[in-house]
Motif scaffolding. Structure first.
Motif, PDB file in Angstrom:
ATOM      1  N   VAL A  49       5.634 -18.663   5.041  1.00 20.41           N
ATOM      2  CA  VAL A  49       4.169 -18.141   5.353  1.00 20.41           C
ATOM      3  C   VAL A  49       4.339 -16.906   4.813  1.00 20.41           C
ATOM      4  CG1 VAL A  49       2.494 -17.241   7.154  1.00 20.41           C
ATOM      5  CG2 VAL A  49       4.048 -19.553   7.601  1.00 20.41           C
ATOM      6  N   PRO A  50       3.638 -16.625   3.359  1.00 17.78           N
ATOM      7  CA  PRO A  50       3.555 -15.310   2.808  1.00 17.78           C
ATOM      8  C   PRO A  50       2.893 -14.275   3.804  1.00 17.78           C
ATOM      9  CG  PRO A  50       2.210 -16.693   1.693  1.00 17.78           C
ATOM     10  CD  PRO A  50       2.850 -17.802   2.817  1.00 17.78           C
ATOM     11  N   HIS A  51       3.592 -13.021   3.965  1.00 23.67           N
ATOM     12  CA  HIS A  51       2.768 -11.998   4.885  1.00 23.67           C
ATOM     13  C   HIS A  51       3.407 -10.737   4.367  1.00 23.67           C
ATOM     14  CE1 HIS A  51       6.464 -12.922   6.799  1.00 23.67           C
ATOM     15  NE2 HIS A  51       6.582 -11.812   7.433  1.00 23.67           N
ATOM     16  N   CYS A  52       2.559  -9.601   4.929  1.00 22.99           N
ATOM     17  CA  CYS A  52       3.117  -8.317   4.946  1.00 22.99           C
ATOM     18  C   CYS A  52       3.036  -7.877   6.438  1.00 22.99           C
ATOM     19  CB  CYS A  52       2.408  -7.548   3.981  1.00 22.99           C
ATOM     20  SG  CYS A  52       2.801  -5.642   3.785  1.00 22.99           S
ATOM     21  N   THR A  53       4.336  -7.698   7.057  1.00 22.92           N
ATOM     22  CA  THR A  53       4.262  -7.308   8.464  1.00 22.92           C
ATOM     23  C   THR A  53       3.795  -5.663   8.535  1.00 22.92           C
ATOM     24  OG1 THR A  53       6.307  -8.545   8.733  1.00 22.92           O
ATOM     25  CG2 THR A  53       6.019  -6.547  10.348  1.00 22.92           C
ATOM     26  N   LEU A  54       2.634  -5.733   9.406  1.00 20.93           N
ATOM     27  CA  LEU A  54       2.200  -4.573   9.652  1.00 20.93           C
ATOM     28  C   LEU A  54       3.000  -3.728  10.856  1.00 20.93           C
ATOM     29  CD1 LEU A  54      -1.618  -5.510   9.570  1.00 20.93           C
ATOM     30  CD2 LEU A  54      -0.280  -4.299   7.927  1.00 20.93           C
ATOM     31  N   VAL A  55       3.259  -4.523  11.871  1.00 17.30           N
ATOM     32  CA  VAL A  55       4.046  -3.937  12.975  1.00 17.30           C
ATOM     33  C   VAL A  55       4.656  -5.154  13.541  1.00 17.30           C
ATOM     34  CG1 VAL A  55       2.198  -4.063  14.521  1.00 17.30           C
ATOM     35  CG2 VAL A  55       3.999  -2.266  15.021  1.00 17.30           C
ATOM     36  N   MET A  56       5.901  -4.879  14.204  1.00 18.74           N
ATOM     37  CA  MET A  56       6.687  -5.877  14.971  1.00 18.74           C
ATOM     38  C   MET A  56       7.509  -5.526  16.249  1.00 18.74           C
ATOM     39  SD  MET A  56       9.636  -6.609  12.072  1.00 18.74           S
ATOM     40  CE  MET A  56      11.205  -6.176  12.480  1.00 18.74           C
ATOM     41  N   ASP A  57       7.873  -6.357  17.028  1.00 17.42           N
ATOM     42  CA  ASP A  57       8.633  -6.043  18.014  1.00 17.42           C
ATOM     43  C   ASP A  57       7.625  -5.389  19.265  1.00 17.42           C
ATOM     44  OD1 ASP A  57      11.228  -6.923  16.924  1.00 17.42           O
ATOM     45  OD2 ASP A  57      11.439  -4.775  16.211  1.00 17.42           O
TER      46      ASP A  57
END
Length: 178
Positions: free
Chosen positions: A117-125
């Motif tokens: 799933v191509p993606h650019c993480t903005l924020v995680m956790d």
């Protein structure tokens, strides 16, 4: 473990970093690396020979145009991301890498072509509540945008108890201007 990540052009990075700064001002604090799209993971490689192969492979690859029209979350992960359109250039870029380095790819990875799933993480956790807040804030403050993958990096990830504790850039290759 090693990862292969595609960095976005500086204007796109600034746009994402401004959004992240706004999230922090709203009290939504998570983690996020330099804006990128992950292409693959490698469990272990002979790093010196792999660096040469990696450099040679990407030296002749042109920059890849992207369009990010949407936001999404990964279920039960606390991760919000910007999703690019899965255009033919991006799909081909990903497939060719996996075909070329298939003997060194982690075949259980979420980044193999059939699972990617191509993606650019903005924020995680984030907690569930903060994911909802981050999604709302981002939907109000991020417009669809064009970007370019202009470089690719080989990174080394260190894990302790299934938690990534360190990320080191090993080698970054600039892609040819298209």
């Amino acid at each position: 473990m090693y990862g292969v990540i595609a960095y976005l052009n500086s204007e796109s990075e600034q746009k994402i970093n401004q959004l992240r700064d706004g999230l922090v001002k709203e009290g939504i604090v998570g983690h996020g690396m330099r804006p990128h799209v992950t292409l693959a993971t490698h469990p272990e490689v002979d790093i010196e020979s792999f660096k040469v192969s990696f450099q040679n492979y990407f030296n002749e690859i042109a920059a890849i145009p992207l369009f990010f029209p949407s936001l999404a979350i990964f279920l039960n992960s606390g991760t919000l991301y910007a999703a690019p359109t899965k255009n033919s250039e991006l799909t081909d870029f990903h497939l060719r890498y996996h075909d070329h380095f298939k003997s060194e790819i982690n075949q259980q990875s979420l980044y193999i072509p059939s699972h990617w799933v191509p993606h650019c993480t903005l924020v995680m956790d984030l907690s569930h509540e903060d994911v909802v807040k981050a999604f709302d804030y981002s939907a109000r403050n991020l417009e669809p945008f064009h970007a370019t993958i202009d470089s690719v990096a080989l990174i080394q990830l260190t894990y302790e108890a299934d938690i990534c504790t360190d990320v080191k850039d090993i080698l970054t290759v600039e892609l040819k201007k298209s």
